[in-house]
Scaffold this motif. Structure first.
Motif, mmCIF file in Angstrom:
data_model
loop_
_atom_site.group_PDB
_atom_site.id
_atom_site.type_symbol
_atom_site.label_atom_id
_atom_site.label_comp_id
_atom_site.label_asym_id
_atom_site.label_seq_id
_atom_site.Cartn_x
_atom_site.Cartn_y
_atom_site.Cartn_z
ATOM 1 N N UNK A 39 22.374 -25.022 76.539
ATOM 2 C CA UNK A 39 23.341 -23.996 77.404
ATOM 3 C C UNK A 39 24.095 -24.931 78.301
ATOM 4 N N UNK A 40 23.689 -25.994 78.658
ATOM 5 C CA UNK A 40 24.452 -26.823 79.534
ATOM 6 C C UNK A 40 25.872 -27.186 78.691
ATOM 7 N N UNK A 41 25.768 -27.292 77.579
ATOM 8 C CA UNK A 41 26.846 -27.774 76.596
ATOM 9 C C UNK A 41 27.437 -26.194 76.479
ATOM 10 N N UNK A 42 26.791 -25.307 76.400
ATOM 11 C CA UNK A 42 27.720 -23.876 76.304
ATOM 12 C C UNK A 42 28.384 -23.679 77.576
ATOM 13 N N UNK A 43 27.954 -23.999 78.601
ATOM 14 C CA UNK A 43 28.584 -23.680 79.958
ATOM 15 C C UNK A 43 30.023 -24.758 79.849
ATOM 16 N N UNK A 44 29.898 -26.007 79.570
ATOM 17 C CA UNK A 44 31.047 -27.005 79.251
ATOM 18 C C UNK A 44 32.006 -26.364 78.311
ATOM 19 N N UNK A 45 31.571 -25.796 77.248
ATOM 20 C CA UNK A 45 32.352 -25.514 76.193
ATOM 21 C C UNK A 45 33.384 -24.172 76.610
ATOM 22 N N UNK A 46 32.439 -23.227 77.353
ATOM 23 C CA UNK A 46 33.203 -22.286 77.717
ATOM 24 C C UNK A 46 34.226 -22.301 78.988
ATOM 25 N N UNK B 295 34.081 -26.215 92.322
ATOM 26 C CA UNK B 295 32.951 -25.454 92.491
ATOM 27 C C UNK B 295 31.701 -25.870 91.407
ATOM 28 N N UNK B 296 30.803 -25.137 91.667
ATOM 29 C CA UNK B 296 29.387 -25.553 91.028
ATOM 30 C C UNK B 296 29.725 -25.228 89.500
ATOM 31 N N UNK B 297 30.411 -24.192 88.999
ATOM 32 C CA UNK B 297 30.513 -23.992 87.500
ATOM 33 C C UNK B 297 31.293 -25.480 87.018
ATOM 34 N N UNK B 298 32.457 -25.807 87.505
ATOM 35 C CA UNK B 298 33.144 -26.696 87.175
ATOM 36 C C UNK B 298 32.393 -28.131 87.305
ATOM 37 N N UNK B 299 31.615 -28.352 88.215
ATOM 38 C CA UNK B 299 30.733 -29.607 88.368
ATOM 39 C C UNK B 299 29.711 -29.730 87.383
ATOM 40 N N UNK B 300 29.049 -28.614 87.056
ATOM 41 C CA UNK B 300 28.151 -28.730 86.056
ATOM 42 C C UNK B 300 28.716 -28.875 84.645
ATOM 43 N N UNK B 301 30.062 -28.447 84.296
ATOM 44 C CA UNK B 301 30.532 -28.488 83.042
ATOM 45 C C UNK B 301 31.196 -29.975 82.999
ATOM 46 N N UNK B 302 31.841 -30.373 84.140
ATOM 47 C CA UNK B 302 32.763 -31.784 83.957
ATOM 48 C C UNK B 302 31.418 -32.617 83.703
ATOM 49 N N UNK C 89 24.096 -11.365 75.633
ATOM 50 C CA UNK C 89 23.516 -12.893 75.943
ATOM 51 C C UNK C 89 22.886 -13.027 77.280
ATOM 52 N N UNK C 90 23.615 -12.023 78.085
ATOM 53 C CA UNK C 90 22.756 -12.271 79.477
ATOM 54 C C UNK C 90 21.253 -11.565 79.393
ATOM 55 N N UNK C 91 21.118 -10.500 78.711
ATOM 56 C CA UNK C 91 19.867 -9.905 78.394
ATOM 57 C C UNK C 91 18.984 -10.845 77.933
ATOM 58 N N UNK C 92 19.609 -11.493 76.657
ATOM 59 C CA UNK C 92 18.603 -12.523 75.932
ATOM 60 C C UNK C 92 17.986 -13.538 76.789
ATOM 61 N N UNK C 93 18.929 -14.226 77.691
ATOM 62 C CA UNK C 93 18.788 -15.551 78.452
ATOM 63 C C UNK C 93 17.653 -14.892 79.598
ATOM 64 N N UNK D 176 17.312 -20.778 86.157
ATOM 65 C CA UNK D 176 17.928 -19.757 87.030
ATOM 66 C C UNK D 176 19.331 -20.127 87.202
ATOM 67 N N UNK D 177 19.731 -21.310 87.932
ATOM 68 C CA UNK D 177 21.107 -21.825 88.086
ATOM 69 C C UNK D 177 21.927 -21.630 86.815
ATOM 70 N N UNK D 178 21.607 -22.155 85.816
ATOM 71 C CA UNK D 178 22.560 -22.420 84.684
ATOM 72 C C UNK D 178 22.716 -21.090 84.005
ATOM 73 N N UNK D 179 21.661 -20.266 83.860
ATOM 74 C CA UNK D 179 22.080 -18.903 83.438
ATOM 75 C C UNK D 179 23.081 -18.027 84.244
ATOM 76 N N UNK D 180 22.961 -18.221 85.632
ATOM 77 C CA UNK D 180 23.627 -17.751 86.480
ATOM 78 C C UNK D 180 25.296 -18.105 86.382
ATOM 79 N N UNK D 181 25.299 -19.471 86.273
ATOM 80 C CA UNK D 181 26.495 -20.184 86.093
ATOM 81 C C UNK D 181 27.337 -19.788 84.639
ATOM 82 N N UNK D 182 26.482 -19.662 83.657
ATOM 83 C CA UNK D 182 27.226 -19.130 82.598
ATOM 84 C C UNK D 182 27.525 -17.846 82.706
ATOM 85 N N UNK D 183 26.923 -16.762 83.162
ATOM 86 C CA UNK D 183 27.234 -15.426 83.495
ATOM 87 C C UNK D 183 28.633 -15.463 84.249
ATOM 88 N N UNK D 184 28.724 -16.125 85.182
ATOM 89 C CA UNK D 184 29.978 -16.417 86.007
ATOM 90 C C UNK D 184 30.942 -16.833 85.217
#
Length: 279
Positions: free
Chosen positions: A145-152, A171-178, A116-120, A9-17
């Motif tokens: 998907x953690x790698x995808x967040x980082x890449x994006x 923020x959370x997106x950056x923290x997860x990606x970093x 992709x949002x729908x698929x996830x 739930x957390x990661x799909x939300x961060x990817x969407x953001x």
């Protein structure tokens, strides 16, 4: 085996953001601005977004568009910045999408990321934990998907830097990606900078992501919570510069005066010049 570090739930939300942040950044570009060079060799801002479109389309099971026979065919394997098969696939997608206008590319990006949002959203724990091929080997889909967040996230910074604008890098997106930049730093320390056995290294990073990283070299270079001896060298810089050096987007020589080195300055200089692990 279930990967407890990847909350669906957390990661799909961060990817969407993250996808929304990229769309907002390029929403008002005219065609000339789309073709502005990015920090990535051979790629314009258009190409950066085309790469994201290609990867997310591939994750939906799609293949690159057919080559336009009117255009000269590019030997993507011969391009100097293409180093492996993943790079070849990336470049094929980018090359095939280049004839589009920037406006149409952005429309396609929004269409693809919505799908992709729908698929996830349809994924359950079984699909999320299923082993899949990724740029870091076979891992759970969630780990991928953690790698995808980082890449994006990195490509958001590429777009911002190409445009000469600032974006929120905290923020959370950056923290997860970093977090993707940290585990492999031992390789840069040992193989890149050739830090000798017994070295104790501290990286002090200031905002927007403030943290301290310690590395101990004993045969191998490992991240540790606390050093067992005084640091051989301390390197200080802001997390934005560290991110771009780790991502191979720039060099230490281009940022003289934006980092500090105390202790073994020779080793420190080797460290800041060998941080890159991806591009």
């Amino acid at each position: 085996m279930t990967d407890p570090t990847v909350d669906r739930t957390e990661l799909t939300g961060l990817l969407s953001q993250q996808w929304d942040a990229i769309a907002a950044l390029v929403a008002d570009l005219d065609e000339e601005r789309w073709r502005t060079p990015s920090p990535l060799p051979g790629w314009s801002l258009f190409d950066v977004l085309a790469h994201v479109v290609g990867t997310e389309s591939w994750l939906l099971g799609e293949i690159p568009p057919a080559h336009d026979p009117i255009r000269p065919k590019t030997d993507v394997k011969a391009l100097p910045h293409v180093r492996n098969e993943t790079g070849v696939l990336n470049e094929i997608w980018v090359d095939r999408l280049r004839p589009l206008s920037g406006k149409r590319l952005l429309e396609l990006y929004r269409e693809v990321t919505d799908r992709r949002r729908e698929a996830l959203a349809s994924f359950g724990d079984t699909e999320w934990q299923a082993e899949t091929v990724s740029p870091i080997g076979k891992v759970s889909y969630g780990r991928f998907m953690r790698v995808r967040l980082f890449d994006c996230w990195m490509h958001e910074l590429d777009l911002a830097d190409g445009l000469g604008v600032s974006v929120d890098e905290g923020g959370p997106r950056a923290e997860r990606a970093f977090a993707e930049l940290v585990p492999s730093i031992g390789r840069s320390v040992a193989k890149g900078a050739q830090a000798p056995d017994g070295s104790r290294i501290t990286f002090e990073l200031t905002g927007p992501l403030t943290m301290t990283l310690h590395v101990a070299v004993d045969g191998r270079a490992n991240i540790v919570d606390v050093l067992d001896a005084p640091a051989t060298v301390m390197v200080g810089m802001n997390s934005g510069l560290f991110t771009r050096l780790r991502g191979g987007r720039t060099t230490a020589d281009e940022h003289a005066g934006e980092f500090t080195i105390s202790g073994d300055t020779e080793l420190g200089n080797r460290l800041v010049r060998n941080l890159a692990f991806t591009i």
